[in-house]
Design an enzyme around this catalytic site. Structure first.
Site, PDB file in Angstrom:
ATOM      1  N   CYS A  63       0.815  -1.216   0.000  1.00  0.00           N
ATOM      2  CA  CYS A  63       0.000   0.000   0.000  1.00  0.00           C
ATOM      3  C   CYS A  63       0.846   1.262   0.000  1.00  0.00           C
ATOM      4  O   CYS A  63       0.314   2.358  -0.135  1.00  0.00           O
ATOM      5  CB  CYS A  63      -0.963   0.016   1.191  1.00  0.00           C
ATOM      6  SG  CYS A  63      -0.126  -0.055   2.767  1.00  0.00           S
ATOM      7  N   ASP A  65       2.714   2.615   2.493  1.00  0.00           N
ATOM      8  CA  ASP A  65       2.919   3.320   3.759  1.00  0.00           C
ATOM      9  C   ASP A  65       4.272   2.956   4.348  1.00  0.00           C
ATOM     10  O   ASP A  65       4.637   1.789   4.406  1.00  0.00           O
ATOM     11  CB  ASP A  65       1.829   2.958   4.772  1.00  0.00           C
ATOM     12  CG  ASP A  65       0.444   3.450   4.370  1.00  0.00           C
ATOM     13  OD1 ASP A  65       0.364   4.413   3.575  1.00  0.00           O
ATOM     14  OD2 ASP A  65      -0.554   2.891   4.847  1.00  0.00           O
ATOM     15  N   CYS A  90      -1.043   7.405   4.041  1.00  0.00           N
ATOM     16  CA  CYS A  90      -2.383   8.002   4.085  1.00  0.00           C
ATOM     17  C   CYS A  90      -2.632   8.682   5.436  1.00  0.00           C
ATOM     18  O   CYS A  90      -1.822   8.593   6.357  1.00  0.00           O
ATOM     19  CB  CYS A  90      -3.431   6.925   3.845  1.00  0.00           C
ATOM     20  SG  CYS A  90      -3.490   5.664   5.129  1.00  0.00           S
ATOM     21  N   CYS A 133      -2.735   0.300   9.067  1.00  0.00           N
ATOM     22  CA  CYS A 133      -2.035   1.497   9.558  1.00  0.00           C
ATOM     23  C   CYS A 133      -1.734   1.374  11.048  1.00  0.00           C
ATOM     24  O   CYS A 133      -0.635   1.702  11.502  1.00  0.00           O
ATOM     25  CB  CYS A 133      -2.873   2.740   9.291  1.00  0.00           C
ATOM     26  SG  CYS A 133      -3.183   3.038   7.537  1.00  0.00           S
TER      27      CYS A 133
END
Length: 173
Positions: A63, A65, A90, A133
């Site tokens: 993703c 991150d 994000c 996250c």
């Protein structure tokens, strides 16, 4: 005629006014995520070569991150006196990092290892698609503690546990 036009604009006209628009539901972040995204706490970094600093660098390649979380430890008490982060990702990743730095400050090393991603996710009300996250934040805390402990062991001369701790750990999205 004017009233019908006003009703059409307001969306109050009946079926004769034309087909109804289907508006997809709007997804909003919880106010805590927005707050930590707009006003992130503890952004920055420490000197990674400082023996009182532990650095955790984790990422989720799928993703995109990447999270770097650093802790500064009072060597006499073992208490985390400060924390910093830098995150590329994000809003949920940034908010998770910000919350993690707030939560580790003032705690003993053993205490911060008990911080779970589920607690961070619940605090921020993260949707299931953003749980990775909070997982990164938990992994970053653990990696920072491991790095600090490896530095301490190296300075104390214990070669068994002084092997360089890996700073990077991949997480699945």
């Amino acid at each position: 005629m004017l009233r019908l036009g006003a009703k059409k604009l307001a969306g109050l006209a009946g079926a004769a006014a034309g087909p109804a628009r289907v508006v997809p539901p709007l997804r909003l972040y919880h106010e805590r995520v927005v707050d930590h995204y707009n006003n992130p706490r503890n952004v920055g970094s420490f000197d990674k070569n400082d023996p009182a600093v532990g650095t955790g660098l984790v990422g989720a390649p799928a993703c995109g991150d990447v999270m770097k979380l650093q802790i500064k430890v009072d060597e006499e008490t073992g208490k985390i006196v400060d924390a910093r982060f830098k995150t590329f990702g994000c809003g949920s990743a940034i908010a998770s990092s910000s919350v993690a730095t707030e939560w580790v400050k003032g705690k003993q090393m053993e205490e911060v290892l008990s911080i779970k991603n589920t607690e961070i996710a619940k605090h921020l009300s993260l949707p299931p698609v953003k749980l990775h996250c909070s997982m990164l934040a938990e992994d970053a805390i653990k990696a920072a503690v491991k790095d600090y402990e490896a530095k301490r062991a190296k300075l104390d001369g214990s070669s068994d546990s002084a092997k360089d701790a890996p700073l990077e750990k991949a997480a699945d999205c």
